[in-house]
Write a protein that holds these residues in place. Structure first.
Motif, PDB file in Angstrom:
ATOM      1  N   LYS A  54      28.899  28.871  18.015  1.00 28.21           N
ATOM      2  CA  LYS A  54      29.870  28.217  17.133  1.00 28.21           C
ATOM      3  C   LYS A  54      29.716  26.700  17.140  1.00 28.21           C
ATOM      4  O   LYS A  54      30.044  26.032  16.177  1.00 28.21           O
ATOM      5  CB  LYS A  54      31.279  28.612  17.582  1.00 28.21           C
ATOM      6  CG  LYS A  54      32.379  28.060  16.747  1.00 28.21           C
ATOM      7  CD  LYS A  54      33.733  28.497  17.267  1.00 28.21           C
ATOM      8  CE  LYS A  54      34.847  27.865  16.466  1.00 28.21           C
ATOM      9  NZ  LYS A  54      36.159  28.179  17.002  1.00 28.21           N
ATOM     10  N   LEU A  55      29.200  26.155  18.237  1.00 30.95           N
ATOM     11  CA  LEU A  55      29.135  24.709  18.401  1.00 30.95           C
ATOM     12  C   LEU A  55      27.759  24.106  18.117  1.00 30.95           C
ATOM     13  O   LEU A  55      27.580  22.899  18.242  1.00 30.95           O
ATOM     14  CB  LEU A  55      29.554  24.347  19.834  1.00 30.95           C
ATOM     15  CG  LEU A  55      30.923  24.868  20.256  1.00 30.95           C
ATOM     16  CD1 LEU A  55      31.172  24.580  21.720  1.00 30.95           C
ATOM     17  CD2 LEU A  55      32.011  24.279  19.390  1.00 30.95           C
ATOM     18  N   ILE A  56      26.777  24.938  17.751  1.00 34.49           N
ATOM     19  CA  ILE A  56      25.426  24.440  17.498  1.00 34.49           C
ATOM     20  C   ILE A  56      24.963  24.927  16.130  1.00 34.49           C
ATOM     21  O   ILE A  56      24.929  26.128  15.866  1.00 34.49           O
ATOM     22  CB  ILE A  56      24.437  24.915  18.589  1.00 34.49           C
ATOM     23  CG1 ILE A  56      24.864  24.354  19.938  1.00 34.49           C
ATOM     24  CG2 ILE A  56      23.019  24.492  18.264  1.00 34.49           C
ATOM     25  CD1 ILE A  56      24.017  24.800  21.094  1.00 34.49           C
ATOM     26  N   GLY A  57      24.581  23.997  15.274  1.00 34.30           N
ATOM     27  CA  GLY A  57      24.091  24.350  13.951  1.00 34.30           C
ATOM     28  C   GLY A  57      22.766  25.086  14.032  1.00 34.30           C
ATOM     29  O   GLY A  57      22.023  24.964  14.995  1.00 34.30           O
ATOM     30  N   GLN A  58      22.484  25.872  13.015  1.00 31.94           N
ATOM     31  CA  GLN A  58      21.195  26.549  12.942  1.00 31.94           C
ATOM     32  C   GLN A  58      20.709  26.565  11.505  1.00 31.94           C
ATOM     33  O   GLN A  58      21.455  26.305  10.578  1.00 31.94           O
ATOM     34  CB  GLN A  58      21.271  27.944  13.545  1.00 31.94           C
ATOM     35  CG  GLN A  58      22.314  28.857  12.946  1.00 31.94           C
ATOM     36  CD  GLN A  58      22.408  30.163  13.715  1.00 31.94           C
ATOM     37  OE1 GLN A  58      21.406  30.725  14.130  1.00 31.94           O
ATOM     38  NE2 GLN A  58      23.605  30.661  13.911  1.00 31.94           N
ATOM     39  N   ASN A  59      19.441  26.878  11.362  1.00 31.45           N
ATOM     40  CA  ASN A  59      18.803  26.805  10.057  1.00 31.45           C
ATOM     41  C   ASN A  59      19.038  28.080   9.258  1.00 31.45           C
ATOM     42  O   ASN A  59      18.654  29.155   9.681  1.00 31.45           O
ATOM     43  CB  ASN A  59      17.302  26.563  10.237  1.00 31.45           C
ATOM     44  CG  ASN A  59      16.610  26.257   8.932  1.00 31.45           C
ATOM     45  OD1 ASN A  59      17.243  25.898   7.950  1.00 31.45           O
ATOM     46  ND2 ASN A  59      15.308  26.402   8.914  1.00 31.45           N
ATOM     47  N   SER A  71      18.547  18.928  10.298  1.00 32.36           N
ATOM     48  CA  SER A  71      18.555  18.627  11.717  1.00 32.36           C
ATOM     49  C   SER A  71      17.361  17.771  12.110  1.00 32.36           C
ATOM     50  O   SER A  71      16.245  17.992  11.668  1.00 32.36           O
ATOM     51  CB  SER A  71      18.521  19.928  12.523  1.00 32.36           C
ATOM     52  OG  SER A  71      18.396  19.654  13.902  1.00 32.36           O
ATOM     53  N   ALA A  72      17.631  16.801  12.984  1.00 33.50           N
ATOM     54  CA  ALA A  72      16.569  15.968  13.544  1.00 33.50           C
ATOM     55  C   ALA A  72      16.328  16.324  14.999  1.00 33.50           C
ATOM     56  O   ALA A  72      15.585  15.652  15.692  1.00 33.50           O
ATOM     57  CB  ALA A  72      16.950  14.493  13.424  1.00 33.50           C
ATOM     58  N   ALA A  73      16.968  17.393  15.477  1.00 37.87           N
ATOM     59  CA  ALA A  73      16.867  17.776  16.889  1.00 37.87           C
ATOM     60  C   ALA A  73      15.598  18.578  17.124  1.00 37.87           C
ATOM     61  O   ALA A  73      15.470  19.701  16.669  1.00 37.87           O
ATOM     62  CB  ALA A  73      18.088  18.596  17.300  1.00 37.87           C
ATOM     63  N   GLY A  74      14.663  17.996  17.818  1.00 34.01           N
ATOM     64  CA  GLY A  74      13.405  18.667  18.118  1.00 34.01           C
ATOM     65  C   GLY A  74      12.395  18.513  17.009  1.00 34.01           C
ATOM     66  O   GLY A  74      12.672  17.971  15.940  1.00 34.01           O
ATOM     67  N   GLU A  75      11.204  19.016  17.281  1.00 34.11           N
ATOM     68  CA  GLU A  75      10.101  18.865  16.333  1.00 34.11           C
ATOM     69  C   GLU A  75      10.358  19.590  15.018  1.00 34.11           C
ATOM     70  O   GLU A  75      10.046  19.093  13.943  1.00 34.11           O
ATOM     71  CB  GLU A  75       8.826  19.405  16.985  1.00 34.11           C
ATOM     72  CG  GLU A  75       7.563  18.748  16.483  1.00 34.11           C
ATOM     73  CD  GLU A  75       6.374  19.151  17.317  1.00 34.11           C
ATOM     74  OE1 GLU A  75       5.546  19.931  16.808  1.00 34.11           O
ATOM     75  OE2 GLU A  75       6.287  18.708  18.476  1.00 34.11           O
ATOM     76  N   LYS A  76      10.927  20.797  15.094  1.00 39.23           N
ATOM     77  CA  LYS A  76      11.183  21.596  13.894  1.00 39.23           C
ATOM     78  C   LYS A  76      12.654  21.598  13.496  1.00 39.23           C
ATOM     79  O   LYS A  76      13.047  22.257  12.553  1.00 39.23           O
ATOM     80  CB  LYS A  76      10.712  23.028  14.114  1.00 39.23           C
ATOM     81  CG  LYS A  76       9.214  23.121  14.335  1.00 39.23           C
ATOM     82  CD  LYS A  76       8.801  24.544  14.580  1.00 39.23           C
ATOM     83  CE  LYS A  76       7.306  24.605  14.849  1.00 39.23           C
ATOM     84  NZ  LYS A  76       6.867  25.940  15.207  1.00 39.23           N
ATOM     85  N   LEU A  81      17.881  22.243  22.887  1.00 39.89           N
ATOM     86  CA  LEU A  81      17.444  21.536  24.090  1.00 39.89           C
ATOM     87  C   LEU A  81      17.015  20.114  23.793  1.00 39.89           C
ATOM     88  O   LEU A  81      16.645  19.374  24.690  1.00 39.89           O
ATOM     89  CB  LEU A  81      16.287  22.300  24.758  1.00 39.89           C
ATOM     90  CG  LEU A  81      16.632  23.703  25.244  1.00 39.89           C
ATOM     91  CD1 LEU A  81      15.391  24.398  25.777  1.00 39.89           C
ATOM     92  CD2 LEU A  81      17.714  23.660  26.301  1.00 39.89           C
ATOM     93  N   SER A  82      17.034  19.740  22.518  1.00 35.77           N
ATOM     94  CA  SER A  82      16.560  18.419  22.137  1.00 35.77           C
ATOM     95  C   SER A  82      17.545  17.736  21.195  1.00 35.77           C
ATOM     96  O   SER A  82      17.176  17.223  20.150  1.00 35.77           O
ATOM     97  CB  SER A  82      15.187  18.542  21.465  1.00 35.77           C
ATOM     98  OG  SER A  82      14.668  17.281  21.150  1.00 35.77           O
ATOM     99  N   SER A  83      18.803  17.771  21.559  1.00 34.53           N
ATOM    100  CA  SER A  83      19.843  17.201  20.718  1.00 34.53           C
ATOM    101  C   SER A  83      19.694  15.694  20.613  1.00 34.53           C
ATOM    102  O   SER A  83      19.746  14.980  21.609  1.00 34.53           O
ATOM    103  CB  SER A  83      21.214  17.546  21.294  1.00 34.53           C
ATOM    104  OG  SER A  83      22.225  16.893  20.576  1.00 34.53           O
ATOM    105  N   SER A  84      19.474  15.219  19.398  1.00 37.39           N
ATOM    106  CA  SER A  84      19.359  13.771  19.189  1.00 37.39           C
ATOM    107  C   SER A  84      19.352  13.465  17.701  1.00 37.39           C
ATOM    108  O   SER A  84      18.995  14.307  16.887  1.00 37.39           O
ATOM    109  CB  SER A  84      18.073  13.236  19.822  1.00 37.39           C
ATOM    110  OG  SER A  84      16.949  13.732  19.123  1.00 37.39           O
ATOM    111  N   PRO A  85      19.718  12.241  17.358  1.00 34.78           N
ATOM    112  CA  PRO A  85      19.598  11.823  15.964  1.00 34.78           C
ATOM    113  C   PRO A  85      18.144  11.458  15.681  1.00 34.78           C
ATOM    114  O   PRO A  85      17.306  11.428  16.572  1.00 34.78           O
ATOM    115  CB  PRO A  85      20.498  10.593  15.890  1.00 34.78           C
ATOM    116  CG  PRO A  85      20.446  10.032  17.266  1.00 34.78           C
ATOM    117  CD  PRO A  85      20.323  11.215  18.186  1.00 34.78           C
ATOM    118  N   SER A  86      17.855  11.152  14.435  1.00 32.25           N
ATOM    119  CA  SER A  86      16.487  10.766  14.085  1.00 32.25           C
ATOM    120  C   SER A  86      16.152   9.373  14.614  1.00 32.25           C
ATOM    121  O   SER A  86      14.994   9.041  14.802  1.00 32.25           O
ATOM    122  CB  SER A  86      16.304  10.785  12.568  1.00 32.25           C
ATOM    123  OG  SER A  86      17.102   9.767  11.969  1.00 32.25           O
TER     124      SER A  86
END
Length: 194
Positions: A54-59, A71-76, A81-86
């Motif tokens: 519920k708390l994490i967006g998905q594609n 999403s800018a979190a991670g390569e794809k 595990l890679s929560s971050s802005p661009s």
């Protein structure tokens, strides 16, 4: 000198017990009491299978589903595990290209809209890169596409959106929004009930 060493050992032991045991136990118990669904990431199960958090967006890319923020979190993207802005500045050409690409994608997926209809949250990622919510405007903009793909009435989809609408915190912090995963799960359930 022996007394100073004794004090240091006692203080270290005391702090270890408080900060290593009592405090974590208190925080865990408080989380269990005041935030029962959030404490484990808000994992949502369907037929005993985890379908998302519920708390994490998905594609979501299928036309029959509502789409969330880029999403800018991670390569794809959408990497928990890679929560971050661009971290791209407003003058960075890559940010401009990313937004332009998202605008073109949104217009292609929703041909009945104009560029001025597109809300900011459909073309820009959030600070965490994992925001699970979209604005009411972003959800309503996607209704014709989802209704056509699912052969459902637009009014039924709008009713579902309004039933899942989350009000601003404390009545004034933020804006009304919709959790994309919960909305898509509910749309699947309603379609299966028909």
């Amino acid at each position: 000198m022996g007394r100073s060493i004794y004090r240091c050992i006692v203080l270290t032991g005391l702090l270890f017990i408080i900060l290593g045991g009592v405090y974590p136990l208190f925080v865990t118990l408080a989380g269990n009491i005041f935030f029962p669904t959030e404490r484990n990431g808000g994992i949502i199960y369907k037929d005993n299978i985890a379908v998302g958090a519920k708390l994490i967006g998905q594609n979501f890319s299928s036309a029959k589903y509502f789409h969330g923020r880029p999403s800018a979190a991670g390569e794809k993207g959408y990497d928990g595990l890679s929560s971050s802005p661009s971290n791209l500045a407003s003058t960075n050409i890559k940010l401009y290209e990313n937004i332009k690409s998202e605008i073109q994608k949104t217009l292609k997926e929703n041909p009945e809209i104009k560029i001025s209809d597109i809300p900011n949250d459909l073309v820009s990622s959030s600070g965490s890169g994992l925001d699970p919510h979209i604005s009411l405007q972003a959800a309503l903009l996607q209704v014709p596409r989802v209704a056509q793909a699912r052969k459902m009435s637009e009014d039924k989809l709008k009713t579902l959106i309004n039933s899942l609408l989350e009000k601003p915190a404390l009545g004034f912090i933020g804006e009304e929004n919709v959790n994309v995963l919960l909305l898509n799960i509910r749309v699947d359930e309603v379609k299966n009930e028909e």
